[in-house]
Design a protein around this motif. Structure first.
Motif, PDB file in Angstrom:
ATOM      1  N   GLU A 188       0.843  -1.208   0.000  1.00 19.86           N
ATOM      2  CA  GLU A 188       0.000   0.000   0.000  1.00 19.86           C
ATOM      3  C   GLU A 188       0.872   1.249   0.000  1.00 19.86           C
ATOM      4  O   GLU A 188       0.521   2.268  -0.568  1.00 19.86           O
ATOM      5  N   ARG A 189       2.037   1.170   0.659  1.00 20.01           N
ATOM      6  CA  ARG A 189       2.938   2.340   0.698  1.00 20.01           C
ATOM      7  C   ARG A 189       3.850   2.386  -0.521  1.00 20.01           C
ATOM      8  O   ARG A 189       4.709   3.247  -0.619  1.00 20.01           O
ATOM      9  N   GLY A 190       3.672   1.424  -1.452  1.00 23.35           N
ATOM     10  CA  GLY A 190       4.492   1.394  -2.666  1.00 23.35           C
ATOM     11  C   GLY A 190       5.884   0.834  -2.431  1.00 23.35           C
ATOM     12  O   GLY A 190       6.772   1.012  -3.261  1.00 23.35           O
ATOM     13  N   GLU A 191       6.092   0.189  -1.271  1.00 23.93           N
ATOM     14  CA  GLU A 191       7.412  -0.373  -0.988  1.00 23.93           C
ATOM     15  C   GLU A 191       7.496  -1.796  -1.522  1.00 23.93           C
ATOM     16  O   GLU A 191       6.472  -2.468  -1.658  1.00 23.93           O
ATOM     17  N   PRO A 192       8.736  -2.282  -1.849  1.00 23.56           N
ATOM     18  CA  PRO A 192       8.849  -3.636  -2.381  1.00 23.56           C
ATOM     19  C   PRO A 192       8.348  -4.682  -1.387  1.00 23.56           C
ATOM     20  O   PRO A 192       8.532  -4.527  -0.179  1.00 23.56           O
ATOM     21  N   LYS A 193       7.719  -5.717  -1.918  1.00 23.37           N
ATOM     22  CA  LYS A 193       7.138  -6.771  -1.086  1.00 23.37           C
ATOM     23  C   LYS A 193       8.263  -7.636  -0.508  1.00 23.37           C
ATOM     24  O   LYS A 193       9.150  -8.065  -1.259  1.00 23.37           O
ATOM     25  N   PRO A 194       8.260  -7.893   0.815  1.00 26.17           N
ATOM     26  CA  PRO A 194       9.296  -8.792   1.340  1.00 26.17           C
ATOM     27  C   PRO A 194       9.102 -10.199   0.804  1.00 26.17           C
ATOM     28  O   PRO A 194       7.979 -10.592   0.479  1.00 26.17           O
ATOM     29  N   LYS A 195      10.216 -10.922   0.717  1.00 24.15           N
ATOM     30  CA  LYS A 195      10.125 -12.285   0.189  1.00 24.15           C
ATOM     31  C   LYS A 195       9.451 -13.219   1.201  1.00 24.15           C
ATOM     32  O   LYS A 195       9.549 -13.011   2.414  1.00 24.15           O
ATOM     33  N   VAL A 196       8.819 -14.241   0.660  1.00 21.48           N
ATOM     34  CA  VAL A 196       8.200 -15.282   1.482  1.00 21.48           C
ATOM     35  C   VAL A 196       9.306 -16.184   2.027  1.00 21.48           C
ATOM     36  O   VAL A 196      10.227 -16.568   1.297  1.00 21.48           O
ATOM     37  N   LYS A 197       9.220 -16.502   3.325  1.00 26.04           N
ATOM     38  CA  LYS A 197      10.222 -17.392   3.936  1.00 26.04           C
ATOM     39  C   LYS A 197       9.749 -18.839   3.750  1.00 26.04           C
ATOM     40  O   LYS A 197       8.688 -19.216   4.250  1.00 26.04           O
ATOM     41  N   ALA A 198      10.548 -19.612   3.021  1.00 33.90           N
ATOM     42  CA  ALA A 198      10.156 -20.995   2.705  1.00 33.90           C
ATOM     43  C   ALA A 198      11.175 -21.979   3.269  1.00 33.90           C
ATOM     44  O   ALA A 198      12.345 -21.641   3.479  1.00 33.90           O
ATOM     45  N   ALA A 199      10.685 -23.199   3.530  1.00 32.66           N
ATOM     46  CA  ALA A 199      11.575 -24.267   4.004  1.00 32.66           C
ATOM     47  C   ALA A 199      11.176 -25.564   3.319  1.00 32.66           C
ATOM     48  O   ALA A 199      10.018 -25.748   2.936  1.00 32.66           O
ATOM     49  N   THR A 200      12.149 -26.448   3.157  1.00 29.98           N
ATOM     50  CA  THR A 200      11.832 -27.830   2.784  1.00 29.98           C
ATOM     51  C   THR A 200      12.506 -28.718   3.832  1.00 29.98           C
ATOM     52  O   THR A 200      13.581 -28.380   4.335  1.00 29.98           O
ATOM     53  N   VAL A 201      11.819 -29.811   4.168  1.00 25.88           N
ATOM     54  CA  VAL A 201      12.304 -30.667   5.254  1.00 25.88           C
ATOM     55  C   VAL A 201      12.286 -32.108   4.773  1.00 25.88           C
ATOM     56  O   VAL A 201      11.391 -32.520   4.034  1.00 25.88           O
ATOM     57  N   TRP A 202      13.269 -32.883   5.220  1.00 21.66           N
ATOM     58  CA  TRP A 202      13.399 -34.278   4.815  1.00 21.66           C
ATOM     59  C   TRP A 202      13.291 -35.144   6.070  1.00 21.66           C
ATOM     60  O   TRP A 202      14.210 -35.210   6.864  1.00 21.66           O
ATOM     61  N   LEU A 203      12.118 -35.773   6.250  1.00 21.14           N
ATOM     62  CA  LEU A 203      11.965 -36.727   7.367  1.00 21.14           C
ATOM     63  C   LEU A 203      12.277 -38.122   6.801  1.00 21.14           C
ATOM     64  O   LEU A 203      13.304 -38.312   6.174  1.00 21.14           O
ATOM     65  N   ASP A 204      11.384 -39.129   7.040  1.00 21.93           N
ATOM     66  CA  ASP A 204      11.683 -40.479   6.548  1.00 21.93           C
ATOM     67  C   ASP A 204      11.179 -40.627   5.113  1.00 21.93           C
ATOM     68  O   ASP A 204      10.062 -41.070   4.860  1.00 21.93           O
ATOM     69  N   GLY A 205      12.014 -40.199   4.187  1.00 28.45           N
ATOM     70  CA  GLY A 205      11.720 -40.303   2.759  1.00 28.45           C
ATOM     71  C   GLY A 205      13.007 -40.617   2.021  1.00 28.45           C
ATOM     72  O   GLY A 205      14.073 -40.705   2.638  1.00 28.45           O
ATOM     73  N   CYS A 206      12.904 -40.758   0.703  1.00 28.52           N
ATOM     74  CA  CYS A 206      14.088 -41.183  -0.071  1.00 28.52           C
ATOM     75  C   CYS A 206      14.795 -40.016  -0.718  1.00 28.52           C
ATOM     76  O   CYS A 206      15.767 -40.205  -1.431  1.00 28.52           O
ATOM     77  N   SER A 207      14.278 -38.802  -0.527  1.00 28.01           N
ATOM     78  CA  SER A 207      14.751 -37.545  -1.132  1.00 28.01           C
ATOM     79  C   SER A 207      14.240 -37.380  -2.557  1.00 28.01           C
ATOM     80  O   SER A 207      14.531 -36.373  -3.208  1.00 28.01           O
ATOM     81  N   GLY A 208      13.456 -38.333  -3.049  1.00 26.32           N
ATOM     82  CA  GLY A 208      12.908 -38.216  -4.402  1.00 26.32           C
ATOM     83  C   GLY A 208      12.011 -36.997  -4.558  1.00 26.32           C
ATOM     84  O   GLY A 208      11.965 -36.383  -5.631  1.00 26.32           O
ATOM     85  N   CYS A 209      11.289 -36.633  -3.495  1.00 22.47           N
ATOM     86  CA  CYS A 209      10.427 -35.449  -3.579  1.00 22.47           C
ATOM     87  C   CYS A 209      11.290 -34.188  -3.716  1.00 22.47           C
ATOM     88  O   CYS A 209      10.933 -33.261  -4.453  1.00 22.47           O
ATOM     89  N   HIS A 210      12.420 -34.163  -3.006  1.00 23.87           N
ATOM     90  CA  HIS A 210      13.330 -33.026  -3.164  1.00 23.87           C
ATOM     91  C   HIS A 210      13.934 -32.994  -4.576  1.00 23.87           C
ATOM     92  O   HIS A 210      14.128 -31.925  -5.152  1.00 23.87           O
ATOM     93  N   MET A 211      14.220 -34.187  -5.133  1.00 23.46           N
ATOM     94  CA  MET A 211      14.757 -34.214  -6.503  1.00 23.46           C
ATOM     95  C   MET A 211      13.720 -33.636  -7.469  1.00 23.46           C
ATOM     96  O   MET A 211      14.058 -32.913  -8.408  1.00 23.46           O
ATOM     97  N   SER A 212      12.438 -33.951  -7.229  1.00 24.21           N
ATOM     98  CA  SER A 212      11.380 -33.421  -8.085  1.00 24.21           C
ATOM     99  C   SER A 212      11.281 -31.900  -7.931  1.00 24.21           C
ATOM    100  O   SER A 212      11.044 -31.185  -8.902  1.00 24.21           O
TER     101      SER A 212
END
Ligand code: SF4
Length: 196
Positions: A15-39
């Motif tokens: 609204e003030r015309g200032e640049p939008k801050p970036k969204v803070k994102a994370a990816t986490v690997w529990l008991d998986g094969c990492s194939g989802c991260h490869m995708s």
């Protein structure tokens, strides 16, 4: 639960015309094969486009080792199988606005659940004694203790978005993230399903 990734501060900044801050994102690997991260990495050059809107604050793909105090969106791969997974998913839920169960192992426990018809004692016996080529024995340091069963994430904490697929296709992951960034409610049922 809201799926709008636009932080309230970003709305007032816009609204003030200032640049939008970036969204803070994370990816986490529990008991998986990492194939989802490869995708996820198969999003390829579109990752550069996403990086203009997203800061990856925690992931096996970046350096930070401690899950931050606030994350806007977290993609969590894998089932909850160990005491460490359980501790992690509780912290992730507490500090994340939108938690995505990322792939079939997170959504249903899928492959890790193949051990569920055996006792932990039998699993240890098979893994650390019968198939050991040297120094048979259950490690008591570094390797986290297994829970009695591998279970899907939603059995322990509320999940906001279920992203099926083994692994979910890169185009679907990209579509989901762009929908969330645009404040659109994602409709995943037309694009992916269990085992796809
Ligand atoms: S859903 Fe499939 S690709 Fe993803 S971690 Fe599980 S087995 Fe691997």
């Amino acid at each position: 639960m809201s799926t709008d990734l636009t932080p309230p501060t970003a709305r007032s900044d816009a609204e003030r015309g200032e640049p939008k801050p970036k969204v803070k994102a994370a990816t986490v690997w529990l008991d998986g094969c990492s194939g989802c991260h490869m995708s996820f990495l198969d999003i390829d050059e579109r990752l550069i486009e996403l990086a203009q809107h997203i800061d990856m604050v925690y992931s096996p793909l970046v350096d930070p080792k401690q899950f931050p105090d606030h994350v806007d969106v977290a993609l969590v791969e894998g089932a909850v199988s160990s005491e460490e997974d359980l501790e992690k998913i509780k912290r992730i839920r507490k500090h994340t606005s939108i938690l995505i169960a990322f792939g079939d192992c997170a959504v249903t426990a899928n492959v890790p659940s193949m051990r569920n018809s055996f006792s932990v004692k039998d699993v240890y016996q098979r893994g650390y004694f019968e198939t050991a080529t040297r120094r048979a024995g259950v490690p008591d340091q570094v390797v986290p203790k297994l829970l009695p069963q591998a279970r899907p994430i939603h059995e322990y904490v509320p999940v906001d978005v279920f992203l099926q697929g083994c692994p979910p296709p890169a185009d679907v992951i990209y579509g989901l993230l762009t929908d969330l960034l645009a404040g659109r409610k994602p409709n995943l049922t037309e694009h992916t399903r269990f085992g796809r």
